[in-house]
Design an enzyme around this catalytic site. Structure first.
Site, PDB file in Angstrom:
ATOM      1  N   ASP A   8       0.753  -0.623   0.393  1.00  0.00           N
ATOM      2  CA  ASP A   8       0.168  -0.074  -0.120  1.00  0.00           C
ATOM      3  C   ASP A   8       0.683   1.277  -0.123  1.00  0.00           C
ATOM      4  OD1 ASP A   8      -1.919  -1.725   0.101  1.00  0.00           O
ATOM      5  OD2 ASP A   8      -2.768  -1.141   2.205  1.00  0.00           O
ATOM      6  N   ASP A 129     -15.799  -3.799  -1.457  1.00  0.00           N
ATOM      7  CA  ASP A 129     -14.688  -3.545   1.036  1.00  0.00           C
ATOM      8  C   ASP A 129     -15.966  -2.980   1.319  1.00  0.00           C
ATOM      9  OD1 ASP A 129     -12.296  -3.512  -0.773  1.00  0.00           O
ATOM     10  OD2 ASP A 129     -12.653  -1.452  -1.156  1.00  0.00           O
TER      11      ASP A 129
END
Length: 242
Positions: A8, A129
């Site tokens: 990330d 998500d």
């Protein structure tokens, strides 16, 4: 089952968050390329990369890091975060990126998603998500009223072949993946399901494999040392290159 180590990116650095909270960003590696090369040395074939700035700003911000990794490793790279335009997708795929992940764009613009899937097929991955079972978007800053199973079925109808599912409450917490939600999703659609969020150790990898999932994304567990990538690959049944 495929194992996807995760990188990330935020402000040019390799970080991890807790439950998607940007305020919890913690640097976990010296740089993205070094981390990627380490993952490759430990047996990875794929790499999952997320542009956290991009997810928030609705356009890619850390693309240069993604290309640096793709050009200096043999890894197949998938990228998500802030991808909203066809020309951005085309640019990534024409520049050596293997797959592009649509999250907010898939939720907010089904016509665009239909066109993208029709054009690029299995090179497009849908990121779902969920917070309390409802799909979140815009860097997880907004939660919709759309149920994650209903959304997955919609994406399946549009032709999506692969879905990454993240239970936001588990992400970065090392508390174990949400096996119940993942199993329900895997049974509800024919798409390949990739588990993300909460994976802590080899036991979790084994549990996910038993569900018959396509893949698992491992992030904090690898950086914190609760899981070794080579062990994850072995527990997943060896690393194919699907």
């Amino acid at each position: 089952m495929l194992i996807f180590p995760a990188i990330d990116m935020k402000d040019g650095e390799c970080v991890r968050l807790r439950r998607g909270d940007y305020a919890t960003a913690q640097k976990v590696a010296e740089n993205a390329l070094q981390a990627a090369q380490s993952f490759e040395a430990d047996g990875a074939k794929w790499l999952h990369m997320v542009d956290l700035n991009g997810a928030k700003d609705a356009h890619p911000v850390n693309a240069s890091l993604v290309f640096q990794v793709a050009q200096n490793t043999g890894l197949k790279v998938e990228i998500g975060g802030g991808i909203r335009r066809m020309d951005t997708i085309e640019y990534f795929l024409n520049s050596g990126i293997a797959r592009v992940i649509l999250g907010s764009a898939a939720l907010n613009n089904p016509d665009f998603t239909t066109e993208v899937i029709r054009t690029y097929g299995d090179k497009i991955v849908i990121g779902i998500d969920a917070r309390d079972g409802f799909v979140a978007a815009e860097g997880w800053l907004e939660t919709s009223s759309v149920d994650y199973i209903a959304f997955a079925k919609q994406m399946e109808q549009l032709g999506a072949q692969t879905i990454i599912f993240t239970d936001i409450s588990r992400d970065g917490m090392l508390s174990g993946p949400n096996l119940e939600m993942l199993d329900k999703l895997n049974r509800a659609v024919s798409c390949n399901i990739v588990a993300s969020g909460g994976i802590r150790n080899v036991k979790d990898i084994t549990a996910l494999r038993k569900l018959g999932l396509y893949g698992a994304i491992c992030g904090k567990s690898l950086y914190s040392g609760t899981l070794k990538l080579a062990d994850a690959v072995a527990a997943a049944g060896g690393q194919n290159e699907a």
